[in-house]
Design a protein around this motif. Structure first.
Motif, PDB file in Angstrom:
ATOM      1  N   PRO A  54      50.008 -34.557 -59.411  1.00  0.00           N
ATOM      2  CA  PRO A  54      50.858 -34.529 -58.196  1.00  0.00           C
ATOM      3  C   PRO A  54      50.227 -36.160 -57.930  1.00  0.00           C
ATOM      4  CG  PRO A  54      48.799 -32.858 -57.733  1.00  0.00           C
ATOM      5  CD  PRO A  54      48.620 -33.234 -59.717  1.00  0.00           C
ATOM      6  N   PRO A  55      50.873 -36.524 -57.453  1.00  0.00           N
ATOM      7  CA  PRO A  55      51.460 -37.642 -56.354  1.00  0.00           C
ATOM      8  C   PRO A  55      50.277 -37.353 -55.422  1.00  0.00           C
ATOM      9  CG  PRO A  55      53.177 -37.113 -56.038  1.00  0.00           C
ATOM     10  CD  PRO A  55      52.803 -35.733 -56.355  1.00  0.00           C
ATOM     11  N   GLU A  56      49.716 -39.370 -55.786  1.00  0.00           N
ATOM     12  CA  GLU A  56      48.247 -39.054 -54.491  1.00  0.00           C
ATOM     13  C   GLU A  56      49.405 -39.374 -52.900  1.00  0.00           C
ATOM     14  OE1 GLU A  56      44.579 -41.632 -54.407  1.00  0.00           O
ATOM     15  OE2 GLU A  56      45.770 -42.219 -55.369  1.00  0.00           O
ATOM     16  N   TRP A  57      50.652 -39.657 -52.811  1.00  0.00           N
ATOM     17  CA  TRP A  57      50.712 -39.645 -51.849  1.00  0.00           C
ATOM     18  C   TRP A  57      52.584 -39.692 -51.737  1.00  0.00           C
ATOM     19  CZ3 TRP A  57      46.895 -40.056 -48.881  1.00  0.00           C
ATOM     20  CH2 TRP A  57      46.093 -40.499 -49.250  1.00  0.00           C
ATOM     21  N   LEU A  58      53.061 -38.965 -50.775  1.00  0.00           N
ATOM     22  CA  LEU A  58      55.116 -38.595 -50.131  1.00  0.00           C
ATOM     23  C   LEU A  58      55.517 -39.355 -49.133  1.00  0.00           C
ATOM     24  CD1 LEU A  58      53.836 -35.105 -51.099  1.00  0.00           C
ATOM     25  CD2 LEU A  58      54.882 -36.942 -53.168  1.00  0.00           C
ATOM     26  N   VAL A  59      56.547 -39.444 -49.136  1.00  0.00           N
ATOM     27  CA  VAL A  59      57.555 -40.580 -48.209  1.00  0.00           C
ATOM     28  C   VAL A  59      58.367 -39.175 -48.333  1.00  0.00           C
ATOM     29  CG1 VAL A  59      56.377 -42.289 -47.711  1.00  0.00           C
ATOM     30  CG2 VAL A  59      58.809 -41.682 -49.170  1.00  0.00           C
ATOM     31  N   GLU A  60      58.298 -38.652 -47.297  1.00  0.00           N
ATOM     32  CA  GLU A  60      59.224 -37.475 -47.058  1.00  0.00           C
ATOM     33  C   GLU A  60      60.936 -38.436 -45.999  1.00  0.00           C
ATOM     34  OE1 GLU A  60      60.424 -33.206 -44.783  1.00  0.00           O
ATOM     35  OE2 GLU A  60      58.305 -33.826 -44.114  1.00  0.00           O
ATOM     36  N   HIS A  61      62.137 -37.792 -46.640  1.00  0.00           N
ATOM     37  CA  HIS A  61      62.901 -38.382 -46.242  1.00  0.00           C
ATOM     38  C   HIS A  61      62.928 -37.686 -45.613  1.00  0.00           C
ATOM     39  CE1 HIS A  61      63.285 -41.808 -48.561  1.00  0.00           C
ATOM     40  NE2 HIS A  61      62.582 -41.168 -49.406  1.00  0.00           N
ATOM     41  N   GLY A  62      64.507 -37.565 -44.779  1.00  0.00           N
ATOM     42  CA  GLY A  62      65.435 -36.485 -43.328  1.00  0.00           C
ATOM     43  C   GLY A  62      65.969 -36.546 -44.716  1.00  0.00           C
ATOM     44  N   LEU A  63      67.230 -35.393 -43.638  1.00  0.00           N
ATOM     45  CA  LEU A  63      68.442 -34.133 -44.994  1.00  0.00           C
ATOM     46  C   LEU A  63      69.238 -34.896 -44.930  1.00  0.00           C
ATOM     47  CD1 LEU A  63      68.500 -31.143 -41.878  1.00  0.00           C
ATOM     48  CD2 LEU A  63      67.690 -31.184 -44.013  1.00  0.00           C
ATOM     49  N   VAL A  88      55.251 -41.870 -53.813  1.00  0.00           N
ATOM     50  CA  VAL A  88      54.464 -43.761 -53.354  1.00  0.00           C
ATOM     51  C   VAL A  88      53.182 -43.939 -53.842  1.00  0.00           C
ATOM     52  CG1 VAL A  88      56.312 -43.844 -52.041  1.00  0.00           C
ATOM     53  CG2 VAL A  88      53.894 -43.459 -50.985  1.00  0.00           C
ATOM     54  N   SER A  89      53.135 -45.254 -54.212  1.00  0.00           N
ATOM     55  CA  SER A  89      51.846 -46.030 -54.167  1.00  0.00           C
ATOM     56  C   SER A  89      51.124 -45.904 -53.096  1.00  0.00           C
ATOM     57  CB  SER A  89      51.819 -47.031 -54.591  1.00  0.00           C
ATOM     58  OG  SER A  89      52.632 -47.990 -53.862  1.00  0.00           O
ATOM     59  N   ARG A  90      49.453 -46.188 -52.803  1.00  0.00           N
ATOM     60  CA  ARG A  90      48.728 -45.856 -51.609  1.00  0.00           C
ATOM     61  C   ARG A  90      49.218 -47.271 -50.897  1.00  0.00           C
ATOM     62  NH1 ARG A  90      44.148 -44.836 -50.182  1.00  0.00           N
ATOM     63  NH2 ARG A  90      42.497 -46.662 -48.550  1.00  0.00           N
ATOM     64  N   PRO A  91      49.340 -48.142 -51.442  1.00  0.00           N
ATOM     65  CA  PRO A  91      50.196 -49.524 -50.194  1.00  0.00           C
ATOM     66  C   PRO A  91      51.884 -48.669 -49.949  1.00  0.00           C
ATOM     67  CG  PRO A  91      49.873 -50.624 -52.359  1.00  0.00           C
ATOM     68  CD  PRO A  91      49.848 -49.298 -52.672  1.00  0.00           C
ATOM     69  N   GLN A  92      52.658 -48.451 -50.985  1.00  0.00           N
ATOM     70  CA  GLN A  92      53.814 -47.956 -49.733  1.00  0.00           C
ATOM     71  C   GLN A  92      53.499 -47.221 -48.924  1.00  0.00           C
ATOM     72  OE1 GLN A  92      55.558 -46.929 -53.581  1.00  0.00           O
ATOM     73  NE2 GLN A  92      57.031 -48.358 -53.710  1.00  0.00           N
ATOM     74  N   ALA A  93      52.446 -46.193 -48.543  1.00  0.00           N
ATOM     75  CA  ALA A  93      52.287 -45.385 -48.401  1.00  0.00           C
ATOM     76  C   ALA A  93      51.825 -45.847 -46.726  1.00  0.00           C
ATOM     77  CB  ALA A  93      51.376 -44.028 -48.470  1.00  0.00           C
ATOM     78  N   LEU A  94      50.412 -46.886 -47.140  1.00  0.00           N
ATOM     79  CA  LEU A  94      50.480 -47.835 -45.478  1.00  0.00           C
ATOM     80  C   LEU A  94      51.292 -48.293 -45.352  1.00  0.00           C
ATOM     81  CD1 LEU A  94      47.366 -49.625 -47.457  1.00  0.00           C
ATOM     82  CD2 LEU A  94      47.243 -47.376 -45.562  1.00  0.00           C
ATOM     83  N   GLU A  95      51.703 -48.834 -45.852  1.00  0.00           N
ATOM     84  CA  GLU A  95      53.113 -49.912 -45.100  1.00  0.00           C
ATOM     85  C   GLU A  95      54.162 -49.203 -44.402  1.00  0.00           C
ATOM     86  OE1 GLU A  95      55.747 -52.605 -43.468  1.00  0.00           O
ATOM     87  OE2 GLU A  95      53.911 -53.085 -44.594  1.00  0.00           O
ATOM     88  N   ALA A  96      54.443 -47.288 -45.258  1.00  0.00           N
ATOM     89  CA  ALA A  96      55.586 -46.868 -43.913  1.00  0.00           C
ATOM     90  C   ALA A  96      54.997 -46.530 -42.621  1.00  0.00           C
ATOM     91  CB  ALA A  96      55.789 -45.310 -45.124  1.00  0.00           C
ATOM     92  N   LEU A  97      53.230 -45.905 -42.698  1.00  0.00           N
ATOM     93  CA  LEU A  97      52.976 -45.749 -42.008  1.00  0.00           C
ATOM     94  C   LEU A  97      52.786 -46.949 -40.967  1.00  0.00           C
ATOM     95  CD1 LEU A  97      49.006 -44.163 -42.902  1.00  0.00           C
ATOM     96  CD2 LEU A  97      51.710 -43.014 -41.628  1.00  0.00           C
ATOM     97  N   ARG A  98      52.830 -48.250 -41.819  1.00  0.00           N
ATOM     98  CA  ARG A  98      52.691 -49.229 -40.291  1.00  0.00           C
ATOM     99  C   ARG A  98      53.775 -49.587 -39.913  1.00  0.00           C
ATOM    100  NH1 ARG A  98      50.412 -52.410 -45.242  1.00  0.00           N
ATOM    101  NH2 ARG A  98      48.100 -52.223 -44.625  1.00  0.00           N
ATOM    102  N   GLN A  99      55.447 -49.107 -40.954  1.00  0.00           N
ATOM    103  CA  GLN A  99      56.238 -48.989 -40.165  1.00  0.00           C
ATOM    104  C   GLN A  99      56.954 -48.379 -38.949  1.00  0.00           C
ATOM    105  OE1 GLN A  99      58.464 -51.242 -40.611  1.00  0.00           O
ATOM    106  NE2 GLN A  99      57.124 -53.192 -42.096  1.00  0.00           N
ATOM    107  N   GLN A 100      55.834 -47.414 -39.004  1.00  0.00           N
ATOM    108  CA  GLN A 100      55.676 -46.572 -38.068  1.00  0.00           C
ATOM    109  C   GLN A 100      56.955 -45.299 -38.888  1.00  0.00           C
ATOM    110  OE1 GLN A 100      54.343 -46.918 -34.821  1.00  0.00           O
ATOM    111  NE2 GLN A 100      53.457 -49.295 -35.567  1.00  0.00           N
TER     112      GLN A 100
END
Length: 117
Positions: A54-63, A88-100
């Motif tokens: 399984p991937p380490e991190w995921l981002v969930e998109h809306g409908l 997503v990669s760890r840096p991408q997950a962190l960036e998403a969190l930084r983007q609120q």
């Protein structure tokens, strides 16, 4: 047609042939069942070995699939079948969190990533 009945010895020999025939058929059936079960076991082992990690991190998109609605750990149980998550990669997950982008309240990827606001 002969008027003489078969002897007791002939009947016993006939019964033996029948039993041998049935035993061979039963053994053949058991051998088929064993071979089929061995095939299934081998498929299960191969299936388990070929499962992707399984991937380490995921981002969930809306409908609408445009906006990102949450960040998840890769093994989060809440998104297993949603079909709206991308790895997503760890840096991408962190960036998403930084983007609120909100962190999942179940798997807490912000805590796992060491993200402090």
């Amino acid at each position: 047609m002969s008027d003489t009945a078969p002897s007791r010895l002939e009947l016993l020999q006939f019964a033996r042939r029948v039993v041998v025939q049935q035993a061979r058929a039963s053994l053949a059936q058991l051998d088929r069942w064993i071979a089929e079960e061995e095939r299934r076991e081998a498929e299960r082992r191969r299936g388990g070995e070929s499962q992707p990690t399984p991937p380490e991190w995921l981002v969930e998109h809306g409908l609408n699939r445009r906006n990102v609605v949450a960040v998840h750990a890769g093994d989060c149980w809440t998104v297993r079948k949603s079909g709206r998550c991308v790895p997503v990669s760890r840096p991408q997950a962190l960036e998403a969190l930084r983007q609120q982008v909100p962190a999942c309240s179940q798997c807490r990827p912000d805590t796992l990533l060491g993200f402090l606001e």
